[in-house]
Design an enzyme around this catalytic site. Structure first.
Site, PDB file in Angstrom:
ATOM      1  N   GLU A  43       0.844  -1.200   0.000  1.00  0.00           N
ATOM      2  CA  GLU A  43       0.000   0.000   0.000  1.00  0.00           C
ATOM      3  C   GLU A  43       0.875   1.245   0.000  1.00  0.00           C
ATOM      4  OE1 GLU A  43      -1.483   1.776   3.781  1.00  0.00           O
ATOM      5  OE2 GLU A  43      -1.515  -0.305   4.472  1.00  0.00           O
ATOM      6  N   THR A  72      -4.201   5.371   4.291  1.00  0.00           N
ATOM      7  CA  THR A  72      -4.588   6.701   4.781  1.00  0.00           C
ATOM      8  C   THR A  72      -5.650   7.320   3.871  1.00  0.00           C
ATOM      9  OG1 THR A  72      -2.251   6.909   5.458  1.00  0.00           O
ATOM     10  CG2 THR A  72      -3.653   8.790   5.878  1.00  0.00           C
ATOM     11  N   LYS A 132      -8.758  -3.002  10.336  1.00  0.00           N
ATOM     12  CA  LYS A 132      -7.402  -2.643  10.749  1.00  0.00           C
ATOM     13  C   LYS A 132      -7.425  -2.249  12.230  1.00  0.00           C
ATOM     14  CE  LYS A 132      -4.254   1.223   9.679  1.00  0.00           C
ATOM     15  NZ  LYS A 132      -3.961   2.239   8.649  1.00  0.00           N
TER      16      LYS A 132
END
Length: 218
Positions: A43, A72, A132
């Protein structure tokens, strides 16, 4: 890759490499070094300058080899932008229903950041196949074990402060996979163009995960 393929790839290799703050011209070399070490999911965070171009480059060069994601991702517009750039999964430090909605609309995996049981259940109801646990290092393996008591139908990816020392305890507590940044994507090694070191770090994390997860898929 389909959603099912991405989830299985993350499950089997156990590690998502988090790339933050690197330069666009470095991203393909980083990805190739990680791939050589066994990493199959990467990522690029949205607070990295030039992140859209990096995702586009990875989607082109690593297509079919690595699952390319964006991190993010905290707004629906950002979710749309990274998916348009080629991201196959998106992660966030927070839970945002609209971000997950965008991912679902395009058949992509959203991995929202959660801390409380309320957020965890809400994320699951919104369609998040993986959540997460963030900041995992501060919360600790015991926290994960305790929330998995009533929520053992969910897949947790600890992120934040994850290293070779605490992976065993998190796996024992029930972690599904891990997101690892600076412990894996070593900025000093990148600055020195020592990509072999990144490959070696990747190999060590993959080996650790596989050894501790032996028998997990059978």
């Amino acid at each position: 890759m389909t959603k099912t393929e991405v989830v299985r790839l993350i499950e089997e290799t156990g590690i998502v490499a988090i790339v933050r703050g690197t330069r666009p011209e470095e991203i393909v070399k980083i990805a190739e070094a990680l791939y050589a070490g066994g990493i199959r999911a990467i990522e690029v965070t949205c607070n990295t300058a030039g992140y859209l171009g990096m995702i586009e480059a990875l989607a082109a060069v690593m297509k079919g080899k690595m699952a390319v994601g964006a991190g993010t991702v905290i707004t629906p517009s950002a979710a749309q932008a990274v998916i348009d750039a080629g991201a196959e999964f998106i992660l966030a430090p927070n839970l945002d229903a609209e971000v997950i909605k965008v991912a679902n609309q395009y058949g992509k995996i959203a991995v929202p950041g959660v801390t409380t049981p309320t957020e965890m259940v809400q994320a699951y109801k919104l369609g998040a196949e993986i959540v997460k646990l963030f900041p995992a290092g501060a919360l600790g393996p015991r926290y994960l074990k305790e929330v998995l008591g009533p929520l053992n139908h969910m897949k947790f990816m600890p992120v934040g402060g994850i290293n070779a020392e605490n992976i065993p305890a998190f796996l024992k507590a029930g972690a599904f996979a891990f997101g690892i940044g600076s412990e894996l994507v070593d900025k000093q090694a990148i600055a020195q163009q020592n990509y072999h070191l990144i490959t070696e770090k990747a190999r060590q994390f993959i080996q650790l995960f596989k050894e501790l997860s032996e028998g997990r898929f059978f």
